[in-house]
Design a protein around this motif. Structure first.
Motif, PDB file in Angstrom:
ATOM      1  N   THR A  49       0.797  -1.230   0.000  1.00 23.55           N
ATOM      2  CA  THR A  49       0.000   0.000   0.000  1.00 23.55           C
ATOM      3  C   THR A  49       0.830   1.280   0.000  1.00 23.55           C
ATOM      4  O   THR A  49       0.468   2.245  -0.677  1.00 23.55           O
ATOM      5  CB  THR A  49      -0.998  -0.009   1.179  1.00 23.55           C
ATOM      6  OG1 THR A  49      -1.830  -1.163   1.073  1.00 23.55           O
ATOM      7  CG2 THR A  49      -1.871   1.244   1.182  1.00 23.55           C
ATOM      8  N   ASP A  79       7.960  -2.636  10.863  1.00 26.20           N
ATOM      9  CA  ASP A  79       8.272  -4.062  11.006  1.00 26.20           C
ATOM     10  C   ASP A  79       9.146  -4.503   9.845  1.00 26.20           C
ATOM     11  O   ASP A  79       9.395  -3.751   8.901  1.00 26.20           O
ATOM     12  CB  ASP A  79       6.985  -4.897  11.051  1.00 26.20           C
ATOM     13  CG  ASP A  79       6.275  -4.932   9.711  1.00 26.20           C
ATOM     14  OD1 ASP A  79       5.666  -5.965   9.401  1.00 26.20           O
ATOM     15  OD2 ASP A  79       6.328  -3.933   8.966  1.00 26.20           O
ATOM     16  N   ARG A  81      10.486  -8.316   7.698  1.00 27.62           N
ATOM     17  CA  ARG A  81      10.464  -9.773   7.558  1.00 27.62           C
ATOM     18  C   ARG A  81      11.857 -10.298   7.879  1.00 27.62           C
ATOM     19  O   ARG A  81      12.853  -9.580   7.818  1.00 27.62           O
ATOM     20  CB  ARG A  81      10.084 -10.139   6.121  1.00 27.62           C
ATOM     21  CG  ARG A  81       8.622  -9.804   5.763  1.00 27.62           C
ATOM     22  CD  ARG A  81       8.444  -8.347   5.404  1.00 27.62           C
ATOM     23  NE  ARG A  81       7.073  -7.993   5.039  1.00 27.62           N
ATOM     24  CZ  ARG A  81       6.561  -8.131   3.817  1.00 27.62           C
ATOM     25  NH1 ARG A  81       7.305  -8.644   2.871  1.00 27.62           N
ATOM     26  NH2 ARG A  81       5.307  -7.789   3.561  1.00 27.62           N
ATOM     27  N   HIS A 152      -4.494  -7.410  11.049  1.00 23.77           N
ATOM     28  CA  HIS A 152      -3.133  -7.209  11.589  1.00 23.77           C
ATOM     29  C   HIS A 152      -2.609  -5.860  11.134  1.00 23.77           C
ATOM     30  O   HIS A 152      -3.060  -5.283  10.151  1.00 23.77           O
ATOM     31  CB  HIS A 152      -2.200  -8.353  11.175  1.00 23.77           C
ATOM     32  CG  HIS A 152      -1.627  -8.256   9.803  1.00 23.77           C
ATOM     33  ND1 HIS A 152      -2.143  -8.944   8.721  1.00 23.77           N
ATOM     34  CD2 HIS A 152      -0.557  -7.575   9.331  1.00 23.77           C
ATOM     35  CE1 HIS A 152      -1.419  -8.685   7.657  1.00 23.77           C
ATOM     36  NE2 HIS A 152      -0.451  -7.836   7.995  1.00 23.77           N
ATOM     37  N   ALA A 154       1.460  -3.705  11.170  1.00 28.02           N
ATOM     38  CA  ALA A 154       2.884  -4.024  11.319  1.00 28.02           C
ATOM     39  C   ALA A 154       2.970  -5.549  11.253  1.00 28.02           C
ATOM     40  O   ALA A 154       2.376  -6.158  10.371  1.00 28.02           O
ATOM     41  CB  ALA A 154       3.457  -3.420  12.588  1.00 28.02           C
ATOM     42  N   LYS A 205      -9.890  -5.034   2.081  1.00 29.16           N
ATOM     43  CA  LYS A 205      -9.640  -4.555   3.449  1.00 29.16           C
ATOM     44  C   LYS A 205     -10.921  -4.035   4.110  1.00 29.16           C
ATOM     45  O   LYS A 205     -10.920  -3.655   5.279  1.00 29.16           O
ATOM     46  CB  LYS A 205      -8.610  -3.432   3.433  1.00 29.16           C
ATOM     47  CG  LYS A 205      -7.321  -3.733   2.702  1.00 29.16           C
ATOM     48  CD  LYS A 205      -6.501  -4.793   3.429  1.00 29.16           C
ATOM     49  CE  LYS A 205      -5.243  -5.123   2.668  1.00 29.16           C
ATOM     50  NZ  LYS A 205      -4.187  -4.073   2.797  1.00 29.16           N
TER      51      LYS A 205
HETATM   52  C1  6PG Z   1       4.161  -6.035   6.204  1.00 30.57           C
HETATM   53  C2  6PG Z   1       3.361  -4.907   6.796  1.00 30.57           C
HETATM   54  C3  6PG Z   1       1.950  -5.352   6.987  1.00 30.57           C
HETATM   55  C4  6PG Z   1       1.175  -4.675   5.875  1.00 30.57           C
HETATM   56  C5  6PG Z   1      -0.209  -5.252   5.754  1.00 30.57           C
HETATM   57  C6  6PG Z   1      -0.906  -4.681   4.518  1.00 30.57           C
HETATM   58  O1  6PG Z   1       5.357  -6.158   6.543  1.00 30.57           O
HETATM   59  O2  6PG Z   1       3.584  -6.730   5.364  1.00 30.57           O
HETATM   60  O3  6PG Z   1       3.890  -4.320   7.842  1.00 30.57           O
HETATM   61  O4  6PG Z   1       1.404  -4.996   8.236  1.00 30.57           O
HETATM   62  O5  6PG Z   1       1.099  -3.281   6.168  1.00 30.57           O
HETATM   63  O6  6PG Z   1      -0.074  -6.659   5.620  1.00 30.57           O
HETATM   64  O7  6PG Z   1      -0.138  -5.071   3.393  1.00 30.57           O
HETATM   65  P1  6PG Z   1      -0.473  -4.502   1.914  1.00 30.57           P
HETATM   66  O8  6PG Z   1      -0.265  -3.030   1.991  1.00 30.57           O
HETATM   67  O9  6PG Z   1       0.518  -5.192   1.017  1.00 30.57           O
HETATM   68  O10 6PG Z   1      -1.919  -4.874   1.652  1.00 30.57           O
END
Ligand code: 6PG
Length: 245
Positions: A49, A79, A81, A152, A154, A205
């Motif tokens: 996004t 956050d 990965r 969820h 972050a 969403k």
């Molecule tokens: C991540 C984000 C997660 C993300 C949401 C929305 O590391 O993926 O921190 O919280 O903001 O999952 O993801 P999209 O913007 O790709 O729909």
């Protein structure tokens, strides 16, 4: 007794491009308000996004890049990965390519989470860096967050033990639905921020957004309660489930 200010404010815009403009306007307002203090600190959202926002801020033809105080801006991440920075899944890598490498940020002002390291060690190191740069309370001027279809935000997922963290600013939970560990700011860190802005786009969403705004406490995003003022939810019409007309 009054219920106090509403925890959430909703602002609906037409689509992803307008969402990026609204977010960039918030960024600029907060950065210029913080500039007299000598520092503006912002935590970027991960996922897809924020990508139009990153492109908009970096575009020299748009009224943001040259108006923003990059020399005193410190960039953090909500956050990360558990992957190295050049992995396609890296939130830092995506932000570096679309924004951070395209604006005059001092290199020492980008504070990434070391996803390539052991997640627990990376979380402890990141917390130390937050407190070193921002002071013990680690109060970010602006936190940008996304919203998952499951509520969820972050890397705080429904049912995660990280949601119960009351003192640490950063946690490294195993996320069963992903089969992997993540490193994430905790609710205390997110709620300590001066301003929290959620970016929500897309019909997928809509259910989560509706439930979060109704205060569904089982959804992590609903539990982000900034001490000062309401969290701002910037949503496009699809996410706000308003007929595109
Ligand atoms: C991540 C984000 C997660 C993300 C949401 C929305 O590391 O993926 O921190 O919280 O903001 O999952 O993801 P999209 O913007 O790709 O729909």
């Amino acid at each position: 007794m009054s219920a106090g200010p509403p925890p959430h404010e909703l602002r609906v815009v037409a689509g992803p491009a307008e969402l990026a403009v609204a977010a960039a306007d918030e960024w600029r307002a907060r950065a210029l308000a913080a500039a007299p203090s000598g520092r503006f600190s912002v935590a970027l959202a991960g996922g897809r996004t924020p990508q139009p926002l990153h492109a908009l801020l970096a575009d020299p033809r748009e009224p943001y890049r040259d108006a923003l105080p990059w020399a005193l801006t410190h960039v953090f991440f909500g956050d990360e990965r558990s992957v190295p920075p050049d992995d396609p899944a890296s939130n830092y890598g995506a932000a570096r390519d679309a924004l951070l490498s395209r604006v005059p940020l001092p290199p020492g002002n980008v504070h990434r989470i070391r996803g390539e390291d052991d997640a627990g060690a990376a979380a402890r190191a990141y917390e130390e860096e937050l407190r070193r740069v921002l002071g013990p309370a680690a109060r970010l001027d602006l936190v940008l967050l996304g919203l998952g279809a499951d509520g969820h935000t972050a890397s705080l997922f429904p049912g995660s033990p990280a949601l119960e963290e009351r003192t640490r600013l950063v946690a490294a939970p195993f996320v069963p639905s992903l089969g992997a560990r993540r490193i994430t700011l905790t609710l205390p860190a997110l709620s300590a921020a001066a301003r929290v802005v959620f970016l929500v786009s897309g019909a997928e969403k809509a259910d989560a957004l509706r439930r979060v705004l109704a205060g569904a406490a089982e959804l992590p995003a609903a539990r982000v309660r900034p001490r000062e003022g309401a969290a701002l939810f910037l949503a496009d019409r699809a996410a706000a489930a308003i007929d595109p007309g």
